[in-house]
Write a protein that holds these residues in place. Sequence first.
Motif, PDB file in Angstrom:
ATOM      1  N   SER A   1      42.043  52.884  54.402  1.00 45.32           N
ATOM      2  CA  SER A   1      42.780  51.827  53.716  1.00 45.32           C
ATOM      3  C   SER A   1      42.533  50.480  54.370  1.00 45.32           C
ATOM      4  O   SER A   1      42.327  49.487  53.683  1.00 45.32           O
ATOM      5  CB  SER A   1      44.271  52.141  53.679  1.00 45.32           C
ATOM      6  OG  SER A   1      44.769  52.224  54.997  1.00 45.32           O
ATOM      7  N   SER A   2      42.535  50.431  55.649  1.00 44.77           N
ATOM      8  CA  SER A   2      42.307  49.147  56.308  1.00 44.77           C
ATOM      9  C   SER A   2      40.869  48.700  56.127  1.00 44.77           C
ATOM     10  O   SER A   2      40.610  47.529  55.848  1.00 44.77           O
ATOM     11  CB  SER A   2      42.671  49.232  57.789  1.00 44.77           C
ATOM     12  OG  SER A   2      41.835  50.175  58.418  1.00 44.77           O
ATOM     13  N   SER A   3      39.934  49.641  56.229  1.00 47.80           N
ATOM     14  CA  SER A   3      38.543  49.266  56.059  1.00 47.80           C
ATOM     15  C   SER A   3      38.247  48.937  54.593  1.00 47.80           C
ATOM     16  O   SER A   3      37.488  48.015  54.306  1.00 47.80           O
ATOM     17  CB  SER A   3      37.614  50.368  56.561  1.00 47.80           C
ATOM     18  OG  SER A   3      37.781  51.523  55.790  1.00 47.80           O
ATOM     19  N   VAL A   4      38.871  49.660  53.711  1.00 52.20           N
ATOM     20  CA  VAL A   4      38.667  49.390  52.281  1.00 52.20           C
ATOM     21  C   VAL A   4      39.252  48.031  51.918  1.00 52.20           C
ATOM     22  O   VAL A   4      38.647  47.254  51.176  1.00 52.20           O
ATOM     23  CB  VAL A   4      39.297  50.508  51.430  1.00 52.20           C
ATOM     24  CG1 VAL A   4      39.304  50.135  49.955  1.00 52.20           C
ATOM     25  CG2 VAL A   4      38.567  51.815  51.646  1.00 52.20           C
ATOM     26  N   GLU A   5      40.387  47.747  52.461  1.00 54.57           N
ATOM     27  CA  GLU A   5      41.025  46.451  52.181  1.00 54.57           C
ATOM     28  C   GLU A   5      40.161  45.329  52.711  1.00 54.57           C
ATOM     29  O   GLU A   5      39.977  44.306  52.040  1.00 54.57           O
ATOM     30  CB  GLU A   5      42.403  46.401  52.812  1.00 54.57           C
ATOM     31  CG  GLU A   5      43.415  47.292  52.123  1.00 54.57           C
ATOM     32  CD  GLU A   5      44.759  47.310  52.845  1.00 54.57           C
ATOM     33  OE1 GLU A   5      44.943  46.531  53.791  1.00 54.57           O
ATOM     34  OE2 GLU A   5      45.588  48.127  52.478  1.00 54.57           O
ATOM     35  N   GLU A   6      39.610  45.500  53.897  1.00 55.95           N
ATOM     36  CA  GLU A   6      38.759  44.462  54.465  1.00 55.95           C
ATOM     37  C   GLU A   6      37.513  44.284  53.612  1.00 55.95           C
ATOM     38  O   GLU A   6      37.092  43.147  53.355  1.00 55.95           O
ATOM     39  CB  GLU A   6      38.369  44.836  55.905  1.00 55.95           C
ATOM     40  CG  GLU A   6      39.503  44.752  56.889  1.00 55.95           C
ATOM     41  CD  GLU A   6      39.107  45.256  58.270  1.00 55.95           C
ATOM     42  OE1 GLU A   6      37.900  45.544  58.518  1.00 55.95           O
ATOM     43  OE2 GLU A   6      40.001  45.387  59.122  1.00 55.95           O
ATOM     44  N   ASP A   7      36.930  45.393  53.171  1.00 48.44           N
ATOM     45  CA  ASP A   7      35.745  45.323  52.329  1.00 48.44           C
ATOM     46  C   ASP A   7      36.056  44.610  51.004  1.00 48.44           C
ATOM     47  O   ASP A   7      35.273  43.792  50.519  1.00 48.44           O
ATOM     48  CB  ASP A   7      35.196  46.719  52.044  1.00 48.44           C
ATOM     49  CG  ASP A   7      34.554  47.359  53.275  1.00 48.44           C
ATOM     50  OD1 ASP A   7      34.182  46.609  54.203  1.00 48.44           O
ATOM     51  OD2 ASP A   7      34.411  48.608  53.298  1.00 48.44           O
ATOM     52  N   GLN A   8      37.153  44.913  50.456  1.00 49.79           N
ATOM     53  CA  GLN A   8      37.541  44.285  49.180  1.00 49.79           C
ATOM     54  C   GLN A   8      37.721  42.775  49.374  1.00 49.79           C
ATOM     55  O   GLN A   8      37.315  41.986  48.544  1.00 49.79           O
ATOM     56  CB  GLN A   8      38.817  44.912  48.644  1.00 49.79           C
ATOM     57  CG  GLN A   8      38.613  46.312  48.082  1.00 49.79           C
ATOM     58  CD  GLN A   8      39.902  46.986  47.642  1.00 49.79           C
ATOM     59  OE1 GLN A   8      41.000  46.431  47.813  1.00 49.79           O
ATOM     60  NE2 GLN A   8      39.782  48.175  47.060  1.00 49.79           N
ATOM     61  N   LYS A   9      38.331  42.402  50.482  1.00 49.11           N
ATOM     62  CA  LYS A   9      38.536  40.975  50.740  1.00 49.11           C
ATOM     63  C   LYS A   9      37.198  40.274  50.914  1.00 49.11           C
ATOM     64  O   LYS A   9      37.008  39.167  50.408  1.00 49.11           O
ATOM     65  CB  LYS A   9      39.390  40.793  52.000  1.00 49.11           C
ATOM     66  CG  LYS A   9      40.823  41.153  51.807  1.00 49.11           C
ATOM     67  CD  LYS A   9      41.592  40.941  53.078  1.00 49.11           C
ATOM     68  CE  LYS A   9      43.029  41.397  52.958  1.00 49.11           C
ATOM     69  NZ  LYS A   9      43.784  41.283  54.186  1.00 49.11           N
ATOM     70  N   GLU A  10      36.290  40.879  51.592  1.00 42.38           N
ATOM     71  CA  GLU A  10      34.986  40.272  51.814  1.00 42.38           C
ATOM     72  C   GLU A  10      34.236  40.139  50.482  1.00 42.38           C
ATOM     73  O   GLU A  10      33.580  39.130  50.230  1.00 42.38           O
ATOM     74  CB  GLU A  10      34.167  41.095  52.794  1.00 42.38           C
ATOM     75  CG  GLU A  10      34.655  40.982  54.231  1.00 42.38           C
ATOM     76  CD  GLU A  10      33.836  41.835  55.189  1.00 42.38           C
ATOM     77  OE1 GLU A  10      32.716  42.305  54.843  1.00 42.38           O
ATOM     78  OE2 GLU A  10      34.307  42.065  56.310  1.00 42.38           O
ATOM     79  N   VAL A  11      34.328  41.132  49.626  1.00 46.60           N
ATOM     80  CA  VAL A  11      33.664  41.085  48.337  1.00 46.60           C
ATOM     81  C   VAL A  11      34.262  39.950  47.473  1.00 46.60           C
ATOM     82  O   VAL A  11      33.543  39.219  46.790  1.00 46.60           O
ATOM     83  CB  VAL A  11      33.781  42.444  47.611  1.00 46.60           C
ATOM     84  CG1 VAL A  11      33.290  42.338  46.162  1.00 46.60           C
ATOM     85  CG2 VAL A  11      32.988  43.494  48.343  1.00 46.60           C
ATOM     86  N   GLN A  12      35.534  39.776  47.520  1.00 46.12           N
ATOM     87  CA  GLN A  12      36.200  38.731  46.756  1.00 46.12           C
ATOM     88  C   GLN A  12      35.775  37.349  47.243  1.00 46.12           C
ATOM     89  O   GLN A  12      35.605  36.421  46.465  1.00 46.12           O
ATOM     90  CB  GLN A  12      37.712  38.867  46.813  1.00 46.12           C
ATOM     91  CG  GLN A  12      38.222  40.010  45.980  1.00 46.12           C
ATOM     92  CD  GLN A  12      39.717  40.217  46.143  1.00 46.12           C
ATOM     93  OE1 GLN A  12      40.385  39.520  46.898  1.00 46.12           O
ATOM     94  NE2 GLN A  12      40.242  41.221  45.444  1.00 46.12           N
ATOM     95  N   LYS A  13      35.646  37.195  48.510  1.00 50.17           N
ATOM     96  CA  LYS A  13      35.237  35.916  49.066  1.00 50.17           C
ATOM     97  C   LYS A  13      33.841  35.574  48.605  1.00 50.17           C
ATOM     98  O   LYS A  13      33.511  34.418  48.362  1.00 50.17           O
ATOM     99  CB  LYS A  13      35.271  35.944  50.587  1.00 50.17           C
ATOM    100  CG  LYS A  13      36.652  35.916  51.166  1.00 50.17           C
ATOM    101  CD  LYS A  13      36.549  35.945  52.684  1.00 50.17           C
ATOM    102  CE  LYS A  13      37.914  36.049  53.295  1.00 50.17           C
ATOM    103  NZ  LYS A  13      37.884  36.157  54.755  1.00 50.17           N
ATOM    104  N   LEU A  14      32.969  36.554  48.509  1.00 52.72           N
ATOM    105  CA  LEU A  14      31.614  36.329  48.089  1.00 52.72           C
ATOM    106  C   LEU A  14      31.536  35.970  46.604  1.00 52.72           C
ATOM    107  O   LEU A  14      30.663  35.212  46.208  1.00 52.72           O
ATOM    108  CB  LEU A  14      30.747  37.567  48.364  1.00 52.72           C
ATOM    109  CG  LEU A  14      30.482  37.918  49.820  1.00 52.72           C
ATOM    110  CD1 LEU A  14      29.780  39.266  49.900  1.00 52.72           C
ATOM    111  CD2 LEU A  14      29.677  36.853  50.509  1.00 52.72           C
ATOM    112  N   GLN A  15      32.415  36.375  45.819  1.00 54.46           N
ATOM    113  CA  GLN A  15      32.354  36.094  44.379  1.00 54.46           C
ATOM    114  C   GLN A  15      32.852  34.750  44.149  1.00 54.46           C
ATOM    115  O   GLN A  15      32.662  33.847  43.608  1.00 54.46           O
ATOM    116  CB  GLN A  15      33.223  37.090  43.598  1.00 54.46           C
ATOM    117  CG  GLN A  15      32.665  38.443  43.615  1.00 54.46           C
ATOM    118  CD  GLN A  15      33.533  39.451  42.873  1.00 54.46           C
ATOM    119  OE1 GLN A  15      34.657  39.151  42.456  1.00 54.46           O
ATOM    120  NE2 GLN A  15      33.024  40.641  42.719  1.00 54.46           N
TER     121      GLN A  15
END
Length: 164
Positions: free
Chosen positions: A150-164
């Motif tokens: 969950s923590s790693s998934v949340e971090e990944d999701q945040k990084e993907v959002q920043k890139l978009q």
Amino acid sequence: MTEELDEEVLDSLAEIDKRYTVFDGASQEDVAYAKVFWNSLSLQPPIESRLVSADIRQRLRAAKTPRSTNATAKQASWSKRDEEIQQDAYLKQKQEERQKYMEMAKKREQIIALLKKQRDERIKKEIISYRNKTRQGNQVEKRLAPKTLSSSVEEDQKEVQKLQ
């Protein structure tokens, strides 16, 4: 001619006097004792240099004629018995050696069987241990997985959002 013989005799006597000890000034009795003594000490040649000796047999004994065939038959039977006894002893020794090697082979087989049994038991224990380790490892992953995922998934999701 007699003069020549006399001269030869005198010469031979002179040579004899040179080679032998002369007892000058000794009594005739002492001279006689000395001659007896020195004659008794004359050395004999060693036995090896003599052609004939009383100590050494010069000839082989004459061959004896066989008295009876019965004696030779007895000797032949004794020699056969001796051969049989020796052969029996040889066979017995071979059999004992064979028995010894068979016992050694049995011991070796027992040791190999024991080692195989111990190996099989060890493998069974390792399999059981491996199964328990994988079960415990899965349980640990399941326990840690939701939190870390969950923590790693949340971090990944945040990084993907920043890139978009």
